[in-house]
Design a protein around this motif. Structure first.
Motif, mmCIF file in Angstrom:
data_model
loop_
_atom_site.group_PDB
_atom_site.id
_atom_site.type_symbol
_atom_site.label_atom_id
_atom_site.label_comp_id
_atom_site.label_asym_id
_atom_site.label_seq_id
_atom_site.Cartn_x
_atom_site.Cartn_y
_atom_site.Cartn_z
ATOM 1 N N THR A 18 0.833 -1.211 0.000
ATOM 2 C CA THR A 18 0.000 0.000 0.000
ATOM 3 C C THR A 18 0.861 1.252 0.000
ATOM 4 O O THR A 18 0.618 2.196 -0.771
ATOM 5 N N ILE A 19 1.866 1.277 0.862
ATOM 6 C CA ILE A 19 2.753 2.446 0.946
ATOM 7 C C ILE A 19 3.508 2.642 -0.366
ATOM 8 O O ILE A 19 3.641 3.765 -0.871
ATOM 9 N N LEU A 20 4.006 1.545 -0.929
ATOM 10 C CA LEU A 20 4.755 1.630 -2.183
ATOM 11 C C LEU A 20 3.867 2.141 -3.311
ATOM 12 O O LEU A 20 4.275 3.008 -4.107
ATOM 13 N N CYS A 21 2.628 1.638 -3.372
ATOM 14 C CA CYS A 21 1.713 2.049 -4.444
ATOM 15 C C CYS A 21 1.338 3.521 -4.299
ATOM 16 O O CYS A 21 1.299 4.267 -5.287
ATOM 17 N N ALA A 22 1.050 3.945 -3.071
ATOM 18 C CA ALA A 22 0.698 5.349 -2.841
ATOM 19 C C ALA A 22 1.872 6.265 -3.167
ATOM 20 O O ALA A 22 1.698 7.346 -3.763
ATOM 21 N N ALA A 23 3.088 5.858 -2.785
ATOM 22 C CA ALA A 23 4.273 6.661 -3.081
ATOM 23 C C ALA A 23 4.507 6.755 -4.590
ATOM 24 O O ALA A 23 4.855 7.823 -5.121
ATOM 25 N N ALA A 24 4.298 5.634 -5.289
ATOM 26 C CA ALA A 24 4.475 5.635 -6.745
ATOM 27 C C ALA A 24 3.466 6.566 -7.415
ATOM 28 O O ALA A 24 3.803 7.294 -8.361
ATOM 29 N N LEU A 25 2.209 6.564 -6.902
ATOM 30 C CA LEU A 25 1.195 7.448 -7.471
ATOM 31 C C LEU A 25 1.561 8.912 -7.239
ATOM 32 O O LEU A 25 1.455 9.752 -8.147
ATOM 33 N N GLY A 26 2.008 9.230 -6.014
ATOM 34 C CA GLY A 26 2.407 10.602 -5.734
ATOM 35 C C GLY A 26 3.565 11.058 -6.604
ATOM 36 O O GLY A 26 3.564 12.194 -7.124
ATOM 37 N N LEU A 27 4.544 10.171 -6.773
ATOM 38 C CA LEU A 27 5.689 10.509 -7.625
ATOM 39 C C LEU A 27 5.259 10.703 -9.074
ATOM 40 O O LEU A 27 5.710 11.634 -9.755
ATOM 41 N N ALA A 28 4.345 9.827 -9.567
ATOM 42 C CA ALA A 28 3.875 9.936 -10.955
ATOM 43 C C ALA A 28 3.146 11.249 -11.186
ATOM 44 O O ALA A 28 3.297 11.895 -12.237
ATOM 45 N N MET A 29 2.354 11.675 -10.203
ATOM 46 C CA MET A 29 1.641 12.951 -10.346
ATOM 47 C C MET A 29 2.613 14.125 -10.398
ATOM 48 O O MET A 29 2.433 15.074 -11.167
ATOM 49 N N MET A 30 3.663 14.079 -9.567
ATOM 50 C CA MET A 30 4.652 15.159 -9.591
ATOM 51 C C MET A 30 5.409 15.183 -10.915
ATOM 52 O O MET A 30 5.658 16.252 -11.488
ATOM 53 N N VAL A 31 5.755 13.981 -11.411
ATOM 54 C CA VAL A 31 6.459 13.903 -12.695
ATOM 55 C C VAL A 31 5.568 14.424 -13.814
ATOM 56 O O VAL A 31 5.996 15.189 -14.688
ATOM 57 N N TRP A 68 3.147 16.544 -13.579
ATOM 58 C CA TRP A 68 2.963 17.997 -13.459
ATOM 59 C C TRP A 68 4.170 18.759 -14.007
ATOM 60 O O TRP A 68 4.029 19.798 -14.640
ATOM 61 N N SER A 69 5.371 18.213 -13.775
ATOM 62 C CA SER A 69 6.588 18.898 -14.235
ATOM 63 C C SER A 69 6.923 18.567 -15.686
ATOM 64 O O SER A 69 7.475 19.404 -16.406
ATOM 65 N N ILE A 70 6.603 17.322 -16.131
ATOM 66 C CA ILE A 70 6.888 16.920 -17.527
ATOM 67 C C ILE A 70 5.611 16.307 -18.098
ATOM 68 O O ILE A 70 5.424 15.078 -18.071
ATOM 69 N N PRO A 71 4.673 17.088 -18.592
ATOM 70 C CA PRO A 71 3.384 16.582 -19.057
ATOM 71 C C PRO A 71 3.488 15.466 -20.088
ATOM 72 O O PRO A 71 2.612 14.587 -20.148
ATOM 73 N N ALA A 72 4.547 15.461 -20.897
ATOM 74 C CA ALA A 72 4.663 14.462 -21.956
ATOM 75 C C ALA A 72 4.781 13.042 -21.418
ATOM 76 O O ALA A 72 4.439 12.072 -22.122
#
Length: 708
Positions: free
Chosen positions: A99-112, A114-118
């Motif tokens: 659960t922690i790993l999946c939530a962290a991956a989702l948060g990281l993906a959203m930040m990526v 937001w910074s690199i839309p492509a």
């Protein structure tokens, strides 16, 4: 099953609910040679009856593939729950790590993103894969093991469908929420199992047994039937037994719920786990550790939890039909018109994609948990704690409620109800009595002292106060010899006249404990005490009746006290009950057609709390009662039981509205899509619009105030 059948036992980790046990049961029964399977959630064990040639290694692999690590155990003792000293914290468990790993991956993906839309979509897909791949693997294993449309299948189809129509972010969030729900469910189940084990702590680790003319300390678990043990004042009694010599007051509240200590003398029975009071007792053991009162309570709780049939998750039930139906209809729409009627492949594929989106269960998935979450939050703010949506649903359907007396309908402690003066006035009677017991920890002495302080009665010094087992206490107060105790013992010092004797009898008939004060050789007065009903008890019971719920009192207290309290509250009473009696009565009520709630606050209530359709622990109750129960009322108000019923009914009405909204919109857009009136983008609005409407409707429950 033949005479050659073998029985093997396994520890199965990670089972949190009835659907988990059902999947394990179905999978194991498909193993060749297996004849019978018994799965226990509360002890995390499984017993399998099988032929000698059954492949048990394949069995272990099959269950492990479902997400439940399985290991064989040698015997029944080793299959019992371990003490788990030094067990890993919840956040270190495999479910928590995922659960922690999946939530962290989702948060990281959203930040990526937001910074690199492509690279937003690839990043979200990678985050989704972290949680979805294990879920999908379990879905496949469940399908191969005989459960094709499990909740894992539903989540996999929902997530893949969302990705298919371009909602990768939504799919990833849904997967994270699903994993969080599973994690919380696992933590709750682990705590419930720990509460059952904690019952054993009531029995002391060692006992003082008489051997070879002396005393020897031995493990309490090794005491054989017939052994003679010595129990000192203040010690817990190590075994069920019969008093041989000695006299003492024994606190039986852990077992019977009796509000006051009970006097024990030669020939009287005592229970393991109860607390000896003011005198030493010699006991003869009448039951082994495996069969004593506490051990029976543990077994009753476990059995009741296994027999209980909790409501299945709404989403899992619906998925059995809904998920395969949606997939089948979408596939049919995509291929049938082009093949049968020469329709345009592009047009009908587009419609099929729209149907998949319309069929995406996002709005349905959120409809029930949104209402439940809002209802649970509204209840928690008012001291009403409920362990999950299934329990919240069941509370509203209760037709009868069995309530404990002591600490539930009553305050749980005695207080002075009457002071009848004789040779002294009321203040003097209270002064003498309070001074005599000022240093005592006995509940009656504490109540008299509190009453004296409330009436601002003076507290003169006392000297030489001595407890007389079975009689009372005597000493000198201000130089005057004073005795406070039973009417019989007081009569030996100063005979009661007819009016005083009649007053004692009348007070006792009202369920009150009567103490007679003798000062200077004369009857100075009478003091009556009783554990009185809570201030809102009558109003709470009337509110239950108005809601169509029949209340009944179940108590370990004596018949006279129970009847007196019941008459005050206008309720039926069943008295002098042991834990197994309370559980039996709950089952009898269920057999007569009632859906039964049980309200209590002590260990003695645990079996009945577990056996009831809904167990409700009152505020201030024991940890075991709180953990065994399905719900808890933290403020200890009887009115809150009726409020909990009202909350449940409000939540269920909201859920029905949400389901109607979600399915209604889907039905409308299903028809318009097939007719070609609407396409993919309206279908997206149908799904997201339904989700918004359902969420907004559920949030209305946050304004619930609990008014009756």
């Amino acid at each position: 099953m033949t005479d050659l059948s073998l029985v093997s036992r396994f520890r199965v980790e990670g089972m949190d609910c009835a659907s988990c046990a059902a999947k394990v049961d179905t999978a194991v029964r498909r193993i060749p040679g297996v004849a019978e399977v018994s799965v226990s959630i509360s002890t995390e064990t499984m017993t399998v009856t099988h032929a000698p040639g059954a492949d048990l290694k394949a069995l272990v692999r099959q269950v492990g593939g479902l997400g439940y690590p399985t290991t064989p155990v040698a015997d029944r003792a080793s299959s019992a729950p371990a003490a788990e000293e030094g067990a890993a914290p919840w956040w270190a468990a495999p479910k928590a790590r995922l659960t922690i790993l999946c939530a962290a991956a989702l948060g990281l993906a959203m930040m990526v993103g937001w910074s690199i839309p492509a690279v937003e979509t690839p990043a979200l897909l990678l985050a989704l894969a972290v949680g979805l791949v294990p879920i999908a693997r379990r879905a496949v294993s469940a399908a191969l093991a005989g459960t094709p449309f499990s909740i894992e299948t539903l989540m996999t189809v929902a997530a893949v469908g969302a990705v298919f129509i371009g909602a990768a972010e939504e799919a990833a969030v849904v997967v994270v929420l699903f994993l969080v729900g599973e994690l919380l469910e696992g933590v709750a189940a682990a705590r419930a199992r720990a509460s059952i084990r904690s019952l054993a702590a009531l029995v002391p680790a060692v006992a003082r047994v008489e051997r070879n003319g002396g005393l020897e300390e031995v493990p309490a678990t090794s005491l054989p039937v017939g052994a003679v043990v010595l129990v000192r004042p203040g010690d817990r009694i190590p075994a069920d037994g019969t008093v041989l010599t000695g006299e003492s007051a024994v606190d039986e509240a852990p077992v019977t719920g009796e509000s006051l200590p009970k006097r024990k003398a030669a020939g009287d029975p005592v229970f393991a786990g109860t607390v000896n009071g003011d005198g030493a007792l010699r006991l003869r053991v009448t039951a082994s550790a495996e069969d004593n009162t506490i051990a029976r309570v543990v077994r009753l709780v476990e059995e009741a939890q296994e027999r209980k049939a909790p409501t299945e998750r709404l989403i899992d039930r619906f998925a059995r039909v809904y998920t395969p139906a949606v997939i089948a209809v979408a596939a049919l729409v995509a291929v049938a018109p082009p093949l049968v009627a020469g329709g345009d492949w592009s047009e009908w594929t587009y419609k099929a994609l729209a149907l998949l989106l319309i069929g995406c269960p996002c709005a349905l998935v959120i409809s029930t948990p949104a209402a439940v979450a809002a209802g649970l939050a509204a209840g928690a703010r008012r001291g009403l704690l409920v362990k999950g949506g299934a329990v919240l649903e069941q509370v509203g359907g209760l037709t009868a409620v069995a309530l404990d007396k002591t600490g539930t309908l009553t305050e749980g402690r005695p207080r002075v109800t009457d002071v009848l003066p004789a040779a002294a006035d009321e203040r003097a009677v209270l002064s003498y009595a309070a001074a005599l017991g000022a240093e005592s920890a006995h509940p009656l002495a504490r109540a008299i002292l509190a009453e004296a302080q409330a009436r601002k009665a003076p507290l003169p010094p006392s000297f030489g106060s001595t407890a007389l087992p079975g009689k009372g206490v005597e000493g000198k107060v201000g130089g005057v010899p004073v005795f406070l105790g039973s009417a019989a013992a007081a009569g030996e010092r100063a005979p009661l006249d007819d009016a005083q004797a009649a007053a004692v009898a009348a007070l006792a008939a009202d369920g009150k404990s009567v103490s007679v004060l003798v000062a200077g050789g004369k009857v100075a007065g009478l003091i009556a005490l009783r554990d009185e009903p809570r201030a809102d008890a009558r109003a709470g019971l009337d509110a239950l009746k108005a809601a169509g719920v029949t209340p009944v009192m179940l108590t370990g207290d004596n018949r006279t006290t129970a009847d007196a309290v019941a008459a005050t509250l206008g309720i039926e009473a069943r008295a002098e009950l042991l834990p197994e009696d309370k559980q039996r009565i709950v089952r009898e009520m269920q057999a007569s057609g009632h859906r039964v709630g049980k309200v209590g606050d002590g260990i003695n209530d645990a079996p009945a709390l577990a056996a009831a359709d809904v167990g409700i622990a009152m505020g201030g109750g024991t940890d075991v009662a709180l953990e065994t129960a399905d719900a808890a009322i933290l403020h200890g108000r009887v009115l809150d039981v009726a409020r909990l019923v009202r909350l449940s009914r409000s939540v269920m009405a909201n859920i029905r509205q949400n389901v109607a909204i979600a399915l209604g919109l889907k039905a409308v857009f299903l028809v318009t899509t097939l007719l070609g009136v609407t396409g993919l983008w309206p279908a997206i609005l149908a799904d997201t619009g339904a989700t918004v409407l359902v969420t907004a409707n559920a949030m209305r429950l946050l304004a619930w105030r609990g008014a009756l």
